[in-house]
Design a protein around this motif. Structure first.
Motif, short mmCIF file in Angstrom:
data_model
loop_
_atom_site.label_atom_id
_atom_site.label_comp_id
_atom_site.label_asym_id
_atom_site.label_seq_id
_atom_site.Cartn_x
_atom_site.Cartn_y
_atom_site.Cartn_z
N VAL A 59 -40.83 -40.57 47.10
CA VAL A 59 -41.48 -39.68 46.19
C VAL A 59 -40.46 -39.65 44.91
O VAL A 59 -40.98 -39.65 43.73
CB VAL A 59 -41.62 -38.50 46.95
N LEU A 60 -39.30 -39.38 45.02
CA LEU A 60 -38.50 -39.21 43.95
C LEU A 60 -38.25 -40.89 43.01
O LEU A 60 -38.29 -40.76 41.80
CB LEU A 60 -36.85 -39.24 44.56
N THR A 61 -38.51 -42.14 43.67
CA THR A 61 -38.64 -43.23 42.88
C THR A 61 -39.72 -42.99 42.04
O THR A 61 -39.84 -43.31 40.82
CB THR A 61 -38.88 -44.31 43.89
N ASN A 65 -39.73 -43.38 37.91
CA ASN A 65 -40.46 -44.05 37.24
C ASN A 65 -41.51 -43.62 36.32
O ASN A 65 -41.86 -44.46 35.37
CB ASN A 65 -40.85 -45.27 38.32
N ASN A 66 -41.71 -42.67 36.49
CA ASN A 66 -42.76 -41.93 35.63
C ASN A 66 -42.13 -40.93 34.63
O ASN A 66 -42.77 -40.03 33.99
CB ASN A 66 -43.93 -41.15 36.42
N HIS A 67 -40.66 -40.81 34.62
CA HIS A 67 -39.99 -40.30 33.71
C HIS A 67 -40.07 -38.67 33.54
O HIS A 67 -39.74 -37.90 32.80
CB HIS A 67 -40.28 -40.47 32.13
N VAL A 68 -40.44 -38.18 35.03
CA VAL A 68 -40.39 -36.99 35.27
C VAL A 68 -38.78 -36.50 35.46
O VAL A 68 -38.24 -35.29 34.76
CB VAL A 68 -41.03 -36.62 36.74
N TYR A 69 -38.01 -37.20 35.89
CA TYR A 69 -36.59 -37.23 36.07
C TYR A 69 -35.79 -38.39 35.54
O TYR A 69 -36.15 -39.53 35.77
CB TYR A 69 -36.19 -36.97 37.52
N PRO A 70 -34.55 -38.07 35.16
CA PRO A 70 -33.98 -39.50 34.89
C PRO A 70 -33.20 -40.13 35.98
O PRO A 70 -33.34 -39.33 37.01
CB PRO A 70 -32.70 -38.66 34.03
N GLU A 71 -32.65 -41.18 35.73
CA GLU A 71 -32.09 -42.02 36.91
C GLU A 71 -31.06 -40.92 37.64
O GLU A 71 -30.12 -40.59 37.30
CB GLU A 71 -31.24 -43.15 36.45
N PRO A 72 -31.49 -40.72 38.93
CA PRO A 72 -30.65 -39.89 39.86
C PRO A 72 -29.34 -39.96 39.97
O PRO A 72 -28.28 -39.32 40.17
CB PRO A 72 -31.18 -39.73 40.98
N LEU A 73 -28.71 -41.76 39.90
CA LEU A 73 -27.60 -41.93 40.34
C LEU A 73 -26.72 -42.01 39.19
O LEU A 73 -25.53 -42.63 39.44
CB LEU A 73 -27.45 -43.24 41.44
N ILE A 81 -31.98 -32.20 39.82
CA ILE A 81 -33.22 -32.58 40.41
C ILE A 81 -33.35 -31.50 41.36
O ILE A 81 -32.46 -31.52 42.34
CB ILE A 81 -33.28 -33.84 40.72
N PRO A 82 -34.45 -30.89 41.52
CA PRO A 82 -34.59 -29.57 42.50
C PRO A 82 -34.97 -29.89 43.97
O PRO A 82 -35.45 -31.07 44.29
CB PRO A 82 -36.08 -29.20 41.91
N GLU A 83 -34.09 -29.21 44.88
CA GLU A 83 -34.30 -29.43 46.18
C GLU A 83 -35.86 -29.11 46.82
O GLU A 83 -35.88 -29.44 47.78
CB GLU A 83 -33.13 -28.43 47.01
N SER A 84 -36.66 -28.55 46.07
CA SER A 84 -37.99 -28.40 46.35
C SER A 84 -38.81 -29.41 46.67
O SER A 84 -39.78 -29.80 47.46
CB SER A 84 -38.73 -27.45 45.32
N LEU A 85 -38.17 -30.80 46.03
CA LEU A 85 -38.69 -32.01 46.66
C LEU A 85 -38.98 -32.41 48.06
O LEU A 85 -40.04 -32.75 48.39
CB LEU A 85 -38.09 -33.25 45.73
N ASN A 86 -38.02 -31.87 48.76
CA ASN A 86 -37.95 -32.18 50.14
C ASN A 86 -38.48 -31.13 51.14
O ASN A 86 -38.34 -31.00 52.36
CB ASN A 86 -36.49 -32.43 50.70
N ALA A 200 -26.36 -35.60 48.02
CA ALA A 200 -27.78 -35.37 48.66
C ALA A 200 -28.87 -36.15 47.76
O ALA A 200 -28.66 -35.95 46.65
CB ALA A 200 -27.90 -34.07 48.80
N VAL A 201 -29.73 -36.71 48.25
CA VAL A 201 -30.94 -37.04 47.51
C VAL A 201 -32.01 -36.11 47.83
O VAL A 201 -32.38 -35.98 48.89
CB VAL A 201 -31.21 -38.53 48.28
N ARG A 202 -32.58 -35.72 46.75
CA ARG A 202 -33.31 -34.53 46.70
C ARG A 202 -34.61 -34.73 47.61
O ARG A 202 -35.05 -33.45 48.00
CB ARG A 202 -33.63 -33.93 45.18
#
Length: 872
Positions: A59-61, A65-73, A81-86, A200-202
């Protein structure tokens, strides 16, 4: 659900015949999808403002890729990036054309991996559910689709039930506690809650992380071929057994022909046929062997060997079931012929022998292949390639986090043995799983899915602990049934002389010679990447200050002692002027510690030790610790130190006792050799030289050549060069050490004058690759310490990645020359000329402008940048 039922369910997997990979996926947060599943999974539904989904991916990928979030790493982006994703469920959706040719046949839908659980809907009907990241889901959708028309597929995915609360990596708090409650969910990417090597990966890697395919079969399908081989004591013949399950999906018995063809890289094809009658609506196990089929007896089989011990010969079995001349199903399986033994008569410790040859295990741990499961085959191939170049022969798949088909296929092809684990961390890092049926179903499917791969050497149940007794017994019973040819090890840190528990921080080389266990599954050190890799992983504002961005990338308080490392580095090599100086001196530390990690084991090979696995050989995110190469695939000095120490034939200085030792990893004796010993003082003057003849060295052994004692009144820093030559003076191994007269004080290295090397290069094309040959020459009276080559595109200045170097971080004594080969994909040069930049501890180079240009890497020279006193 009992074990027999679980095993039966796992076997119901059809062969992938003419599979079509599904594309054009879309994704949306389920809270934004107000229609019911019965509508979302039909052509009547119109997805508005859905994201173009990345499948395979997470999901985060997709959101990145849709530019919702910048490169997480990059930098500290993950923190925002919000924890709500998980804690959110998601819809994936696509449509596909069901081929008209499927009329009268069965249409199958195959999911290779979904994390964590899913409902699968097609054309308004729920057709299946799945639970656990490592379980395949194969669905007969014949009654839900119409050949010649488009079908709508919708997948409702939920993250793992217990995503936990991560411990953020900061300077003040360190890297925090590993893992947590997430382990209760068992078969998932439990490391994504955060470990001391991964922020942590969100989304906790929720999503369709492996491909989705569609295939067609007739009424009989072939499931899970299993090929085993029984080698003769002299390994010059093998008897094969081919087992599989044939399932008749029809309501009437069927008579047909099973055909098998076995091909190998250098083998004459073998074929066989069997006439079979299959009862209606039933699965029929078959087992064919050389007692009934003479073709399954092989003379002079092409054996599979671990890296460094022989070729990686592979065979392929193609099974086809036909009815009246028409193919119902076909299945192709890769396998290898080899025999692994796990103990030798003179020791109770785990000792691997392959095809009768003892293997000194030298390898690394993978915690996770990539933080967001972005694992295209080309990237994995590069990673395995570098492991092979470093002469490693094992990868430990820690807690099963890197379980994908390409991972196993590449291990086979590069000769990398696998210590393969199931899905439980150290008991201190998380609770036991509670959903045992889901756990066992994922274990069973993993074992059945990958057991034909010759690379797998060990199945291990748990990292640094034992499973609960009832689960351990269940697993032991299962593996004895599903894969009786391999060792089942309950605990990665106990039993058969196996131990773990680090240490994990940088230490002086001598400490790696104090062995307290035979087979070491975890020990490591800080491993700093190149300057360019650091600059690429964080914004410029963080380059010259050790702050929370550095902690995000693992250089902080924890098992790695990241908070102590900068000061320790300065104490050993002198004050750190700036980031470039930090990297320059860190490469010396990388080389020292990673060479010793393996040479310390070489010193007592097959007496006190049989294996060592560095923690870690591979990074899941950009990191300052525990790696042989950076996340961007550029190797640092650690990789080439391991490449040196793990040579098949190796000369070394025991940095604990001073013994000069010759290591023979070959199954044959070595004879008539000569060792050259040369000692240089801090002014690069030769102060001692000896020639030491060796009559013979036994196979798979360590031989002490002589005892080294530094000359009296040697300078504060001195250098030792060892050269091993054959009878015709052919070089077999060389090694170079910088040593301190006062223990651990190498600050006098700062007095080495800068050396301007001479360099020349040529280039040629080989298939899809460009090969560049670089010759370095030291024309000066000063030792050139740790010359580092780095390939760039000349016009853009961009680094070329990955590049496979035959050697790097090379030291040249006065008058010495060395030739190095660089291999890269031609496409990665982007139609530009190659430019090789050089840096090192005291390295400059005379620039040349030619087909391959050579220049100094000014960026990496400490005096080229302002002083920041990064570490006083």
């Amino acid at each position: 659900m009992n074990l027999r039922t679980l095993a039966s369910l796992a076997l119901l997997v059809p062969g992938l015949a003419r599979a079509q990979t599904l594309t054009h996926w879309q994704l949306q947060d389920s809270a934004r999808v107000h229609a019911p599943a019965t509508i979302v999974s039909t052509a009547a539904y119109r997805p508005i403002d859905w994201y173009r989904a990345t499948v395979p991916g997470t999901v985060l990928t997709t959101l990145v890729n849709n530019h919702v979030y910048p490169e997480p790493l990059y930098g500290e982006n993950m923190r925002a990036i919000p924890e709500s994703l998980n804690r959110t469920s998601y819809w994936y959706r696509t449509t596909f054309l069901v081929p008209a040719a499927n009329r009268g046949r069965h249409t199958w839908l195959h999911f290779a991996g979904i994390n964590y659980s899913a409902e699968i809907w097609i054309n308004g009907h729920q057709v299946s559910t799945t639970r656990g990241a490592f379980l395949r889901t194969d669905i007969d959708i014949t009654s839900f689709v119409t050949p010649g028309t488009r079908a709508t597929l919708a997948v409702f995915i939920s993250p793992q039930p217990h995503p936990g609360t991560p411990h953020e990596h900061t300077i003040a708090k360190g890297v925090g506690q590993n893992g947590g409650i997430t382990a209760i969910d068992g078969p998932t990417f439990l490391s994504t809650i955060g470990w001391d090597w991964l922020a942590a990966v969100r989304d906790r890697d929720t999503g369709i992380w492996l491909p989705v395919t569609v295939s067609t079969t007739g009424p009989v399908i072939i499931k899970d071929a299993f090929i085993t081989s029984d080698l003769s004591p002299t390994f010059d013949s093998a008897n094969l057994t081919v087992a599989a399950t044939l399932q008749n999906l029809s309501a009437q018995s069927i008579a047909g022909t099973l055909t098998g063809i076995i091909t190998g890289d250098r083998a004459v094809p073998i074929s066989f046929t069997q006439q079979l009658t299959l009862p209606a609506n039933a699965s029929t196990p078959i087992s064919l062997d050389s007692k009934t089929l003479a073709a399954l007896h092989l003379d002079h089989p092409q054996l599979w060997w671990p890296n460094g011990y022989g070729p990686q010969n592979l065979y392929h079995l193609k099974l086809t079931f036909s009815l009246a001349g028409r193919t119902s199903d076909r299945d192709t399986t890769q396998f290898g012929i080899r025999k692994i033994d796990y103990q030798v008569p003179d020791s109770e410790n785990l000792t691997l022998s392959v095809n009768g040859v003892r293997i000194m295990v030298r390898g690394g741990n993978w915690g996770l292949d990539e933080a967001l499961k972005r694992i295209p085959r080309a990237r994995l191939d590069a990673q395995f390639h570098m492991h092979a170049l470093a002469h490693l022969n094992m990868i430990r798949n820690w807690v099963g986090q890197s379980t994908s088909p390409d991972f196993y296929d590449l291990a086979d092809r590069y000769g990398i043995l696998l210590w393969d684990e199931f899905f439980q961390p150290n008991p201190a890092d998380g609770p036991n799983p509670t959903d045992i049926p889901t756990y066992l179903a994922n274990v069973i499917d993993k074992a059945i899915r990958y057991r034909n791969h010759p690379s797998i050497a060990v199945w291990c149940a748990r990292n640094e602990g034992y499973p609960p007794p009832s689960l351990d017994e269940s697993l032991r019973t299962l593996m004895a049934t599903l894969d009786p040819t391999r060792l089942y090890q309950s605990n990665s840190a106990d039993g058969r002389g196996v131990s773990s528990h680090g240490p994990y921080f940088w230490r002086a080389p001598r400490f790696f010679y104090d062995l307290k266990e035979s087979f070491k599954t975890e020990t490591g050190a800080v491993s700093i990447p190149t300057l360019e890799s650091i600059q690429g992983m964080m914004p410029k504002k963080d380059w010259e200050t050790i702050d929370d961005d550095w902690a995000q990338h693992d250089l902080a308080r924890g098992a790695q002692h990241g908070d102590e490392y900068p000061t320790a580095l300065a104490h050993r090599y002198g004050p750190i002027r700036n980031l470039a100086d930090f990297v320059r001196k860190a490469q010396l530390a990388n080389y020292e510690v990673f060479r010793a990690m393996y040479e310390g084991r070489n010193a007592q090979m097959f007496t006190a030790t049989t294996g060592v696995l560095t923690w870690m050989s591979h990074p899941a995110q950009p990191s300052f610790v525990w790696q042989l190469y950076h996340y961007d695939l550029e190797p640092n000095a650690s990789l080439f130190a391991v490449e040196k120490a793990a040579e098949t034939i190796h000369i070394q200085l025991n940095e604990s006792t001073g013994a000069i030792q010759l290591i023979n990893n070959r199954p044959d004796p070595l004879t008539s050799l000569t060792v050259g010993l040369t000692v240089f003082n801090a002014e690069s003057q030769m102060v001692a030289q000896k020639t030491l003849p060796i009559a013979s060295v036994q196979p798979s052994s360590t031989f002490t050549v002589a005892q080294f004692t530094p000359p009296a009144s040697i300078s504060p820093v001195y250098f030792v060069k060892l050269d091993l030559l054959s009878t015709d003076s052919h070089p077999l191994s060389s090694n170079f050490y910088w040593q301190a007269s006062v223990q651990d004080d190498l600050t006098a290295l700062a007095t080495l004058p800068t050396v301007a090397l001479q360099a020349s290069a040529t280039t040629r094309i080989a298939g899809d690759d460009t090969l560049i040959t670089v010759t370095l020459h030291n024309p000066t009276p000063t030792i050139a310490l740790m010359a580092h080559l780095q390939l760039h595109q000349k016009q853009s200045g961009k680094r070329v990645l990955p590049v496979f170097y035959s050697d790097n971080y090379i030291t040249l004594v006065p008058g010495e020359s060395r030739t190095v080969t660089l291999q890269c994909a031609t496409k990665d040069l982007a139609h530009q000329s190659p430019l090789v930049l050089l840096d090192g501890f005291n390295i400059d180079v005379d620039a040349t402008d030619a087909a391959v240009s050579i220049a100094p890497n000014l960026n990496a020279q400490p005096l080229h940048s302002p002083a920041t006193n990064l570490v006083p």
